[in-house]
Design a protein around this motif. Sequence first.
Motif, PDB file in Angstrom:
ATOM      1  N   PRO A  84       0.806  -1.231   0.000  1.00 29.15           N
ATOM      2  CA  PRO A  84       0.000   0.000   0.000  1.00 29.15           C
ATOM      3  C   PRO A  84       0.835   1.276   0.000  1.00 29.15           C
ATOM      4  CG  PRO A  84      -0.280  -1.247   2.059  1.00 29.15           C
ATOM      5  CD  PRO A  84       0.538  -2.099   1.141  1.00 29.15           C
ATOM      6  N   LYS A  85       2.077   1.189   0.496  1.00 32.56           N
ATOM      7  CA  LYS A  85       2.926   2.392   0.531  1.00 32.56           C
ATOM      8  C   LYS A  85       3.253   2.910  -0.862  1.00 32.56           C
ATOM      9  CE  LYS A  85       5.319   1.600   4.873  1.00 32.56           C
ATOM     10  NZ  LYS A  85       6.536   1.022   5.454  1.00 32.56           N
ATOM     11  N   ASN A  94       1.220   3.069  -3.429  1.00 34.52           N
ATOM     12  CA  ASN A  94       0.081   3.752  -4.072  1.00 34.52           C
ATOM     13  C   ASN A  94      -0.120   3.347  -5.531  1.00 34.52           C
ATOM     14  OD1 ASN A  94      -0.551   5.502  -1.809  1.00 34.52           O
ATOM     15  ND2 ASN A  94       1.384   6.495  -2.288  1.00 34.52           N
ATOM     16  N   ARG A 140      -3.953  -1.283  -7.432  1.00 34.94           N
ATOM     17  CA  ARG A 140      -3.851  -2.208  -6.296  1.00 34.94           C
ATOM     18  C   ARG A 140      -5.226  -2.703  -5.847  1.00 34.94           C
ATOM     19  NH1 ARG A 140      -4.065  -1.078  -0.903  1.00 34.94           N
ATOM     20  NH2 ARG A 140      -3.406  -2.806   0.409  1.00 34.94           N
ATOM     21  N   ASN A 141      -6.218  -1.807  -5.913  1.00 37.94           N
ATOM     22  CA  ASN A 141      -7.576  -2.183  -5.474  1.00 37.94           C
ATOM     23  C   ASN A 141      -8.122  -3.401  -6.185  1.00 37.94           C
ATOM     24  OD1 ASN A 141      -7.937  -0.263  -3.646  1.00 37.94           O
ATOM     25  ND2 ASN A 141      -8.940   1.186  -5.029  1.00 37.94           N
ATOM     26  N   MET A 151     -19.112   3.374   0.289  1.00 41.13           N
ATOM     27  CA  MET A 151     -17.756   2.860   0.100  1.00 41.13           C
ATOM     28  C   MET A 151     -16.911   3.840  -0.728  1.00 41.13           C
ATOM     29  SD  MET A 151     -17.672  -0.169   1.509  1.00 41.13           S
ATOM     30  CE  MET A 151     -16.428  -1.152   0.700  1.00 41.13           C
ATOM     31  N   GLN A 152     -17.526   4.414  -1.761  1.00 44.32           N
ATOM     32  CA  GLN A 152     -16.810   5.311  -2.670  1.00 44.32           C
ATOM     33  C   GLN A 152     -17.812   6.297  -3.245  1.00 44.32           C
ATOM     34  OE1 GLN A 152     -14.191   2.991  -5.088  1.00 44.32           O
ATOM     35  NE2 GLN A 152     -13.351   4.742  -6.146  1.00 44.32           N
ATOM     36  N   PRO A 190     -10.795   6.127  -1.725  1.00 52.25           N
ATOM     37  CA  PRO A 190     -10.445   7.271  -0.862  1.00 52.25           C
ATOM     38  C   PRO A 190      -9.254   6.998   0.058  1.00 52.25           C
ATOM     39  CG  PRO A 190     -12.818   6.906  -0.882  1.00 52.25           C
ATOM     40  CD  PRO A 190     -12.214   5.763  -1.624  1.00 52.25           C
ATOM     41  N   SER A 240      -6.579   5.151  -0.537  1.00 52.63           N
ATOM     42  CA  SER A 240      -5.322   5.274  -1.287  1.00 52.63           C
ATOM     43  C   SER A 240      -5.002   6.741  -1.542  1.00 52.63           C
ATOM     44  CB  SER A 240      -5.418   4.565  -2.639  1.00 52.63           C
ATOM     45  OG  SER A 240      -5.779   3.239  -2.468  1.00 52.63           O
ATOM     46  N   ILE A 241      -6.044   7.506  -1.869  1.00 56.28           N
ATOM     47  CA  ILE A 241      -5.820   8.936  -2.132  1.00 56.28           C
ATOM     48  C   ILE A 241      -5.317   9.618  -0.855  1.00 56.28           C
ATOM     49  CG2 ILE A 241      -6.955  11.126  -2.728  1.00 56.28           C
ATOM     50  CD1 ILE A 241      -8.846   9.466  -4.540  1.00 56.28           C
ATOM     51  N   PHE A 278      -1.692   8.734  -0.214  1.00 55.27           N
ATOM     52  CA  PHE A 278      -0.773   9.427  -1.112  1.00 55.27           C
ATOM     53  C   PHE A 278      -0.653  10.904  -0.730  1.00 55.27           C
ATOM     54  CE2 PHE A 278       0.345  10.540  -5.774  1.00 55.27           C
ATOM     55  CZ  PHE A 278       1.696  10.379  -5.509  1.00 55.27           C
TER      56      PHE A 278
END
Lengths: 514, 314
Positions: free
Chosen positions: A116-117, A119, A123-124, A436-437, B45, B47-48, B51
């Motif tokens: 995850p570092k 970015n 990855r999702n 979720m988004q 969100p 991941s954003i 970053f």
Amino acid sequence: MMRNLLITASVLLSLAAQGMASARELRVANVGDMRSMIPAGTTDPGTQVPQVQIYEGLVTWREDGSVAPMLAADLPTVSPDGLVYTFKLRDGLTFHDGTPVTAQSVVKTWEYYLNPKNNWVCRNYFNSDTVKIVGVEAKSTTEVAFRLAKPSKVLLTQMARTDCQESAIMAESMVSGDQKPSLPIGTGPFKVVSIRPGQDITLVKFENYKARSEKMDGFAGRKEALVDKIVFVIIPDPAASNAALLAGNIDIWSRIELSYAKALASTPGIKVDSAMTPSTYTLAFQTSKGPLQSEALRQAINYAIDRKGMVDALTEGHATPSSSIIPASSQFYASAAKGGFDYDPGKAAALLKQAGYKGEPVRITTNKNYPMMFETGVMVQGYLQAVGINAQLEVNDFATQFSKYNTGNYDMMTWNYNPSFVPGLVFDRFTGSKKMQASKLWTDPEARRLVDELLDTPISQQQPLYAQLQKLYVKDAPMIVWATGEVTSAYRNNVQGYASWPGRLPRLWNVSVK
Amino acid sequence: MIGFVIKRILGAIPTVLLVSITVFLLIRSIPGDPAEIMLGEAADPASIAAFRAELGLDKPLPVQFVLWAKHVLHGDLGQSIFLNQPVASLVWQRLLLSASIILIAVGIATVIAVAAGLFAAWQQDKLGDIAVVTVATFGLSLPSFWIGLLLLLVFGIKFGWLPVVGYVSFSDDPSRAWQYLVLPVATLVIVEVGVLTRMARASAVEVLRLEYITHARAKGLSEFAVLFRHALPNAFAPTLTMVGLVIGTLLGGIAVVETVFTLPGLGRLIVEAIYARDYPVVQGCLLVIAIAYVLVNLVVDLLYPIFDPRIALE
């Protein structure tokens, strides 16, 4: 005397200007700089176009959306419990820096992607309920195993995604150690030799490239570098690309601004061709707040749009009018995409009445960075006003609009999705819960269930699911789909073996110059 | 003189500081940030947010500003988020190109404008004056992108004399480098010569009415000597001020010309950085432009007494 001097000067200047390209050099317009060395480190077209020539994944897409091996010798073997996918690499593969491609290279690349570092944009797709990779392990020098948390039928499809640059395998120096190379190192038929921001990206033929033997099909099959050098000239402005092509300073403009299509097509020495792409032109609706929470109002808007008129006016005919979420290029389009929205202002007016619409303003958010998105907004505003909707245009720059898309701060907005040979993967991007988004549009849980089922179903059995999704889409109307897009390229006659194709990104392998 | 220079440089510090703070706040006040743009629409969100934290954008604005200013004072303008290069070297490379185009263009435009302005003033209200003013006004009215495209069409496409895209630097290949600069320089000359001509004419008209010019003529000097030896030095000072302003304005406003001719200059870098929300690049570029603006105007002020001895620098 003066006249002779002028003629001599003009000939010399002309020779100098034309002498920029050598015989086996291909000059291609690119809209922007390569913003990341990492495959799909960012998804803008300026990065994707050169990367697709440089990088390759274990698997890739054929033109029909099926998955084919690329760096892998064949498709992987799957353990009986469906949890372990084992790939065998082709023999003798090397990276552009001369190091061998090994199972360890695959492990290192995937460790980078899944961390995850780092970015990584995609990855999702490998850390979700549908596909969750829990480990990547080298079984031998040429065998690598991917372990999943639970069985999944879409692992290979996700791995092959073009927008994720096939989850390409990089040289170990790209992903480990403190001293990262200054240029990308992949395995593709061309390697990068220089990047000059704002100017150009130069690739040369990778002499040690080992091509597959199968016929070229989509991104799969045989790739052969037939030119010594490719120079991607950074040209953000369409007028400048047009001028450069006409002057012979570039050979290929792979995705032209459609307003130039007719003039270029009638220019001697230049070819223009188009191919339907698996993409839809859309306007997104905000379905959870504001005026467009009303299903009837959303349907009314869909009936108020003359899709053929928009295609004629905005694309010079280089699109197919359609109100289906399934692109017209898809094998599932014909039978699944029935019963969409026709242009019917009367029905729109009736639906407005049913929705109890009282003239509340409806914002259409758009931008001027992409002229077609702006023009789409203007035309839709006109259609909506014609049926009595108080449509107002809100013009931002693209970055502002993108932020509003991500946060859901809009009523409706011009928005297009990157094409995919697997339409289900595009649905996956906009279907789901806003909790979720916030950028999800289609919040109907049944739609999400169908998309999940679709992604878990073999291609041969997907037809009924596409039909069900289309039917549900017409009822819910979470967006406007107004056409299926095309990619239109213009190139000079000296270019051979090049053509527009549904994958949209230019394939510069198997292309030569006279 | 040295005292004047030091005073002016010290006086510029608050200006540069104010520009830095304004730019810093403005670029962050508009929606959208580099993390969103870099990661694209597929990013979730979390991941954003991760970053953003990596870029330091999760810190309070004053903290971000102080950190940036601290690095700037150590000569470090930061790292471009998208181009993965130090901002200082990016800005320097781009500034060299933009500045060379601007200085050449403004130099040529000034020579043409001063000559045309003097001529127009000398011919005041006659055909020659009307012709110069008409041409100057016409040039002023034309947008630079249109002139650029027209020149591309004629000299790049129709005659094929000059390349229409790309750039080769003088250090790479001097024999080809000039070809890439001809059209952009010509565009800027056409655009800027109008404003400078009008200024040169206006000041020359005033100077030609002064008594010392009448006196010079009464002494029997030739018109050439009257115009160039006596009128020009006094008439040039206001034009020089305008030259300084034009150079400063062009440093930020050359983006259109650079985009049309695909030149990798400072203007295009700023525009692309703003669209991409590449904060360090935007801040670095505008800081350098602000400093350049101050320096150009300082040089103009230092040159003033040469043309008009009545002006002292104390």
